[in-house]
Motif scaffolding. Structure first.
Motif, PDB file in Angstrom:
ATOM      1  N   ALA A 346       0.826  -1.198   0.000  1.00  3.65           N
ATOM      2  CA  ALA A 346       0.000   0.000   0.000  1.00  3.65           C
ATOM      3  C   ALA A 346       0.867   1.258   0.000  1.00  3.65           C
ATOM      4  N   PRO A 347       0.418   2.312  -0.688  1.00  3.45           N
ATOM      5  CA  PRO A 347       1.168   3.577  -0.700  1.00  3.45           C
ATOM      6  C   PRO A 347       0.831   4.456   0.503  1.00  3.45           C
ATOM      7  N   LEU A 348       0.862   3.871   1.697  1.00  2.00           N
ATOM      8  CA  LEU A 348       0.580   4.622   2.921  1.00  2.00           C
ATOM      9  C   LEU A 348       1.748   4.493   3.882  1.00  2.00           C
ATOM     10  N   PHE A 349       1.837   5.452   4.781  1.00  2.00           N
ATOM     11  CA  PHE A 349       2.920   5.426   5.762  1.00  2.00           C
ATOM     12  C   PHE A 349       2.407   5.947   7.097  1.00  2.00           C
ATOM     13  N   TYR A 350       3.117   5.555   8.157  1.00  2.00           N
ATOM     14  CA  TYR A 350       2.775   6.015   9.503  1.00  2.00           C
ATOM     15  C   TYR A 350       3.185   7.480   9.675  1.00  2.00           C
ATOM     16  N   LEU A 351       2.367   8.227  10.395  1.00  2.00           N
ATOM     17  CA  LEU A 351       2.761   9.580  10.743  1.00  2.00           C
ATOM     18  C   LEU A 351       3.697   9.595  11.945  1.00  2.00           C
ATOM     19  N   SER A 352       3.667   8.508  12.717  1.00  2.00           N
ATOM     20  CA  SER A 352       4.624   8.325  13.809  1.00  2.00           C
ATOM     21  C   SER A 352       4.749   6.836  14.044  1.00  2.00           C
ATOM     22  N   ALA A 353       5.875   6.434  14.550  1.00  2.00           N
ATOM     23  CA  ALA A 353       6.091   5.024  14.852  1.00  2.00           C
ATOM     24  C   ALA A 353       5.962   4.808  16.348  1.00  2.00           C
ATOM     25  N   PRO A 354       5.708   3.568  16.792  1.00  3.16           N
ATOM     26  CA  PRO A 354       5.601   3.304  18.219  1.00  3.16           C
ATOM     27  C   PRO A 354       6.879   3.672  18.969  1.00  3.16           C
ATOM     28  N   GLU A 452      -4.154  -0.418  19.245  1.00  2.00           N
ATOM     29  CA  GLU A 452      -3.999  -0.760  17.834  1.00  2.00           C
ATOM     30  C   GLU A 452      -2.639  -1.380  17.517  1.00  2.00           C
ATOM     31  N   TYR A 453      -1.717  -1.373  18.469  1.00  3.96           N
ATOM     32  CA  TYR A 453      -0.380  -1.895  18.227  1.00  3.96           C
ATOM     33  C   TYR A 453      -0.277  -3.350  18.681  1.00  3.96           C
ATOM     34  N   PRO A 454       0.102  -4.259  17.778  1.00  2.45           N
ATOM     35  CA  PRO A 454       0.221  -5.667  18.167  1.00  2.45           C
ATOM     36  C   PRO A 454       1.520  -5.924  18.939  1.00  2.45           C
ATOM     37  N   THR A 455       1.607  -7.099  19.537  1.00  2.00           N
ATOM     38  CA  THR A 455       2.828  -7.520  20.233  1.00  2.00           C
ATOM     39  C   THR A 455       3.436  -8.759  19.601  1.00  2.00           C
ATOM     40  N   SER A 456       2.750  -9.320  18.575  1.00  2.00           N
ATOM     41  CA  SER A 456       3.240 -10.543  17.946  1.00  2.00           C
ATOM     42  C   SER A 456       2.646 -10.643  16.545  1.00  2.00           C
ATOM     43  N   TYR A 457       3.408 -11.271  15.636  1.00  2.00           N
ATOM     44  CA  TYR A 457       2.890 -11.511  14.286  1.00  2.00           C
ATOM     45  C   TYR A 457       1.737 -12.510  14.304  1.00  2.00           C
ATOM     46  N   PHE A 845      -4.816  12.940   2.995  1.00  3.59           N
ATOM     47  CA  PHE A 845      -5.830  11.930   3.321  1.00  3.59           C
ATOM     48  C   PHE A 845      -5.501  11.176   4.607  1.00  3.59           C
ATOM     49  N   GLN A 846      -5.169  11.925   5.657  1.00  2.00           N
ATOM     50  CA  GLN A 846      -4.831  11.314   6.935  1.00  2.00           C
ATOM     51  C   GLN A 846      -5.998  10.469   7.439  1.00  2.00           C
ATOM     52  N   TYR A 847      -5.655   9.323   8.016  1.00  2.00           N
ATOM     53  CA  TYR A 847      -6.662   8.310   8.336  1.00  2.00           C
ATOM     54  C   TYR A 847      -6.290   7.607   9.636  1.00  2.00           C
ATOM     55  N   ARG A 848      -7.319   7.273  10.410  1.00  2.68           N
ATOM     56  CA  ARG A 848      -7.139   6.330  11.524  1.00  2.68           C
ATOM     57  C   ARG A 848      -8.352   5.430  11.572  1.00  2.68           C
ATOM     58  N   ASP A 849      -8.159   4.227  12.092  1.00  2.00           N
ATOM     59  CA  ASP A 849      -9.206   3.212  12.035  1.00  2.00           C
ATOM     60  C   ASP A 849     -10.425   3.576  12.868  1.00  2.00           C
ATOM     61  N   THR A 853      -8.049   4.931  18.461  1.00  2.00           N
ATOM     62  CA  THR A 853      -6.648   4.711  18.141  1.00  2.00           C
ATOM     63  C   THR A 853      -5.886   6.030  18.070  1.00  2.00           C
ATOM     64  N   THR A 854      -4.588   5.932  18.248  1.00  2.00           N
ATOM     65  CA  THR A 854      -3.704   7.092  18.103  1.00  2.00           C
ATOM     66  C   THR A 854      -2.826   6.964  16.867  1.00  2.00           C
ATOM     67  N   LEU A 855      -3.004   5.878  16.114  1.00  2.00           N
ATOM     68  CA  LEU A 855      -2.166   5.611  14.948  1.00  2.00           C
ATOM     69  C   LEU A 855      -2.799   6.221  13.695  1.00  2.00           C
ATOM     70  N   PHE A 856      -2.115   7.179  13.087  1.00  2.00           N
ATOM     71  CA  PHE A 856      -2.565   7.800  11.851  1.00  2.00           C
ATOM     72  C   PHE A 856      -1.670   7.355  10.697  1.00  2.00           C
ATOM     73  N   THR A 857      -2.296   7.165   9.544  1.00  2.00           N
ATOM     74  CA  THR A 857      -1.552   6.909   8.303  1.00  2.00           C
ATOM     75  C   THR A 857      -1.909   7.991   7.295  1.00  2.00           C
ATOM     76  N   ALA A 858      -1.092   8.123   6.270  1.00  2.00           N
ATOM     77  CA  ALA A 858      -1.320   9.147   5.254  1.00  2.00           C
ATOM     78  C   ALA A 858      -0.603   8.733   3.981  1.00  2.00           C
TER      79      ALA A 858
END
Length: 874
Positions: A346-354, A452-457, A845-849, A853-858
């Motif tokens: 996907a052509p999306l990226f995190y606005l911040s990482a954990p 929204e952040y997992p701890t395992s695959y 087109f900033q987005y969060r689920d 959640t505090t995780l934004f993508t754009a």
């Protein structure tokens, strides 16, 4: 002394030169460079080669009286041939799609917006038209680029669901994120727009922008001639027709280097030639492109980079067409078009990482403003989209009219892997026990960064999404030929489409920790938490017509209309915890349908002060069809307000404009519009993330479009355009009963923007300077494209709204600068270019689920790309 060619032209007759066979002249005449002198329309309404005759005719004392009527066709042919042969060593061959004028006036483009060939400057419609050369010189590679270049056109691409496939195109603010497209999309005469279903998240397919004769952007409703879907306007991709005489060829190769990213590669070739001179010809093309990507995939648990440039993409397309002329006046054109696009991610990226917490280390921090683009989804989200389009066009001259039949079939298949891990964490969690109030739930996956952040695959939530579209269209129309005060077109249209959208979502973590504690033994860990498939069938019959009547030699009345009968049926099956069944196993089925008889039409007047100046005004109506909704999971608690079907919406548009030339150096086009949009289809999304389509009231749109082309001096051309559109809801719509006393029942609010991502102001400007380098022609071009920020107000900012989000951020103002330098050496053109010269990186087109959640993508512009290309044209 031997007479000059011009004088000799005056002494001959047509029969002398074609062997006393006028019919053979019509069927086998070869025009210079494959062009037809009768189709190159200039600034004064005459053909390019006919204007040469007027100038060359001075040699033989040519006058309009007497000889002109008898010899004009032959003299045009011979003079054009002589002029082209004389300049063959130094001049670039004229192209049929542009009406070139060697006097220095800006070139005009021949368009078919009214289903007949006309010079752009003489058509009383707001149109932006681009030849294949225009697109190449502006570096237009995709629909995103085309929308950037076209005033009044908005292209939105979700940075959340759909992973790059959920796209929407709109014209003049007539925008909707669901249902059928508000913009008609045509490949030649075939409509290819599809429904944007809540199951598939696939937008319209768009063709590769290679080997195109031109692109026409028709602004405003085009319902009379183009039918349902052309509600805000239409975008037409016109391919070159195969010829039965004359050889033409084009080829290109390109390489580009993305700043901080991968390498772009492109190659394409197209050839057209006769197989049997005058009887059978072909055109074949093949094109492929690789986009290098610029977003890195990281392990969200450690921050390690797993894949560089993960959003790379590949595309290839091919077309084969034949032209068969069995007899004078009949042309049969079978063709097949094929295209496939694939994206690795996907052509999306995190606005911040954990941030680092406990054992979770983040060594790479997303910093998109400084060019560090990171995607931390657990799963890659690849997709593919394939389109096959065979067609058959038959044209029969009837003596004063042309009968045209177009039969086509569209077969589209799309596939996407979507990662729903984050949204699962936001809405579910782990059931740790029960008390008197029900289950005790610990949200998310236990990561201290947030739910929204997992701890395992092992917590990954893959979702298999697929779409399939099969469409048959048949159009038969008859159009008047030639000039005169009365021109007309009438026809019949039939469309049958079957679109199937499929979704299968699994999450062993959700099943084990959330579903099974609530519903023991209800399903296995790998069974879907949602399975859904819906097939929608649309059938449409239409009769249409349009007529232009010259009330005087300057004033023309246009009247058009279309009456359609549309029938829609759907069948759906669901299963899983998130379905209406609320359990995996038994299928819940539903079916239904609707039918409508909508109409569209147009009334217009245009007045030509001169061959180069006109004003016009029009009132027109357009619509898009209705449809059916998929059932919503009962966990949302909104079954009491759910609507199974929705109706068509429509627009009434009023427009006035003017276009023309001032002298021989300036060309302009300006218009203003006002639109009433009734029964607007919009997506009503609830906090549970499910939604349905409803007719949510009315809206108004007002604005203007303007463009200017200026030849400052012989070698310097400046072009500019500006457009403005304001689309707002005209009344407040509430849906009561979501829950007792629930304030979240506001759907739309009077005065709010219809599309929060719509840029009200679009401005573009370009400058092009040409000069000689020895015997070669060089050119330098720079362009700037600006889009303003939408300052609202927005319904989603209201706490009563069902989609209220206090942290939602809409698109900022954007600016992109592109440059290109070329040198033409005979049939070859060498170029160096830069796209996004200033390396602009707006967060789009900033987005969060969910609001939990505090995780934004754009997503953003492709970073600065520097490259070179070679083009060959014969």
């Amino acid at each position: 002394m031997e007479p000059s060619r011009g004088a000799w032209c005056l002494e001959c007759t047509i029969d002398d030169l074609v062997g006393h066979s006028p019919k053979s002249a019509r069927t086998s005449t070869q025009f210079p460079n494959g062009t037809d002198p009768t189709k190159a329309v200039g600034a004064d309404g005459t053909t390019g080669d006919l204007r040469r005759v007027k100038r060359l005719g001075r040699i033989g004392e040519l006058t309009v009286k007497g000889y002109f009527k008898r010899h004009v066709a032959l003299c045009a042919l011979l003079a054009a041939s002589y002029a082209n042969q004389a300049g063959a060593q130094t001049a670039t061959p004229a192209r049929a799609e542009k009406a070139n004028d060697n006097s220095g006036a800006a070139a005009d483009i021949v368009v078919t917006a009214n289903r007949r060939s006309e010079a752009l400057s003489t058509v009383p419609i707001s149109i932006a038209a681009y030849t294949g050369d225009d697109l190449r010189e502006s570096g237009v590679k995709s629909m995103i680029d085309l929308a950037q270049k076209s005033p009044g056109v908005q292209f939105d691409q979700s940075a959340g669901f759909g992973a790059g496939t959920q796209t929407f195109v709109s014209i003049r603010g007539i925008a909707s994120t669901i249902g059928t497209s508000t913009t008609g999309v045509y490949i030649d005469d075939t409509p290819v727009q599809s429904r944007v279903a809540a199951l598939s998240y696939f937008g319209n397919p768009y063709p590769a922008l290679f080997d195109l004769e031109r692109v026409e952007v028709l602004r405003g409703p085009q319902g009379s001639l183009f039918g349902a879907g052309a509600e805000g306007g239409a975008i037409r991709f016109i391919t070159p027709s195969p010829k039965v005489s004359g050889v033409s060829a084009t080829a290109r190769s390109e390489i580009g280097f993305i700043d901080g990213g991968g390498t772009n590669l492109e190659a394409g070739v197209a050839v057209g030639a006769p197989i049997i001179e005058g009887k059978l010809g072909f055109r074949a093309s093949f094109w492929t492109r690789h986009d290098g990507g610029y977003i890195d995939r990281i392990n969200p648990l450690t921050g390690d980079v797993l894949i560089k440039n993960t959003n790379s993409a590949n595309a290839y397309a091919g077309r084969l067409a034949f032209a068969f002329v069995p007899s004078d006046g009949i042309t049969i054109t079978p063709a097949i078009y094929f295209q496939r696009q694939t994206n690795a991610d996907a052509p999306l990226f995190y606005l911040s990482a954990p941030q680092p917490a406990d054992s979770l280390q983040t060594r790479n921090i997303a910093d998109p403003k400084n060019g560090v683009f990171l995607n931390g989804r657990l799963l890659r989200q690849p997709f593919s989209d394939r389109v096959i389009l065979p067609s058959l066009k038959v044209e029969v001259g009837l003596g004063g009219a042309t009968l045209t039949s177009i039969t086509s079939y569209v077969d589209r298949r799309g596939k996407l892997l979507s990662d729903t891990t984050q949204i699962n964490g936001a809405f579910f969690g782990t059931v740790t026990g029960f008390d008197e109030n029900g289950p005790i739930i610990v949200p998310g996956y236990g990561n201290p960064n947030g739910p929204e952040y997992p701890t395992s695959y092992d917590q990954a939530g893959p979702q298999d999404i697929r779409t399939s579209l099969k469409s048959i269209t048949q159009e038969v129309r008859i159009s008047s030929d030639g000039g005169g005060p009365f021109k007309w077109t009438a026809g019949l249209f039939y469309l049958h489409t079957e679109q199937t959208d499929f979704q299968r979502a699994t999450s062993p973590f959700v099943v084990q920790n959330y579903i099974l504690p609530l519903l023991p033994n209800s399903q296995g860990l790998n069974d879907p938490i949602l399975y859904s498939q819906i097939t929608q069938t649309d059938e449409q019959y239409s009769v249409f017509g349009q007529a232009d009547l010259g009330l005087t030699d300057k004033l023309t009345l246009t009247v058009g209309g279309r009456l359609s009968h549309h029938k829609a049926d759907y069948n759906q099956e669901q299963s899983g915890f998130l379905s209406a069944a609320q359990v995996w196993g038994p299928l819940v089925t539903s079916s239904g349908g609707q039918s409508e008889t909508p109409w569209s039409g147009k009334v217009a007047l245009d007045y030509k002060f001169s061959p180069t100046l006109m004003v016009y005004g029009s009132a027109s109506r357009g619509y898009r069809i209705g449809g059916a909704n998929q059932p919503i999971s009962s966990t949302c608690g909104v079954s009491n307000i759910f609507k199974q079907t929705y109706n068509s919406d429509y627009v009434n548009s009023f427009e006035a404009g003017s276009k023309g030339r001032i002298g021989r150096k300036i060309r302009f086009d300006v218009d203003a519009f006002y639109v009433k949009w009734k029964n607007v289809q919009q997506n009503v999304v609830f906090p549970c993330a499910f939604g349905y389509i409803d007719n949510t009231g009315d809206a108004t749109v007002s604005g203007f479009d303007a463009s200017l082309d200026l030849d400052v001096v012989r070698n310097l051309k400046i072009s500019g355009s500006v457009s403005y559109a304001k689309a707002t809801f005209s009344k407040t719509v509430l849906i009561p009963g979501v829950a007792a006393g629930d304030p979240g029942s506001l759907v739309v609010r009077k005065g709010d923007q219809v599309n929060p991502y719509q840029s009200p102001w679009n401005l573009s400007a370009s400058a092009e300077y040409s000069f000689d380098v020895g015997t070669s022609k060089a050119k330098i071009r720079i362009e700037n494209i600006y889009r303003s920020k939408n300052n609202g107000p927005f319904t989603s900012d209201d706490p009563r709204a069902v989609n209220f989000d206090p942290l939602r951020v809409y698109n900022p103002a954007t600016n992109q600068v592109n440059g290109r330098a070329t040198i033409a050496m005979g049939d070859l053109e060498f170029a160096i270019f830069v796209q996004n010269l200033t390396n602009s990186r707006p967060l789009l087109f900033q987005y969060r689920d969910s609001t939990a959640t505090t995780l934004f993508t754009a997503n953003t512009f492709t970073p600065r790309t520097i490259g070179a290309s070679i083009d060959f044209r014969y």
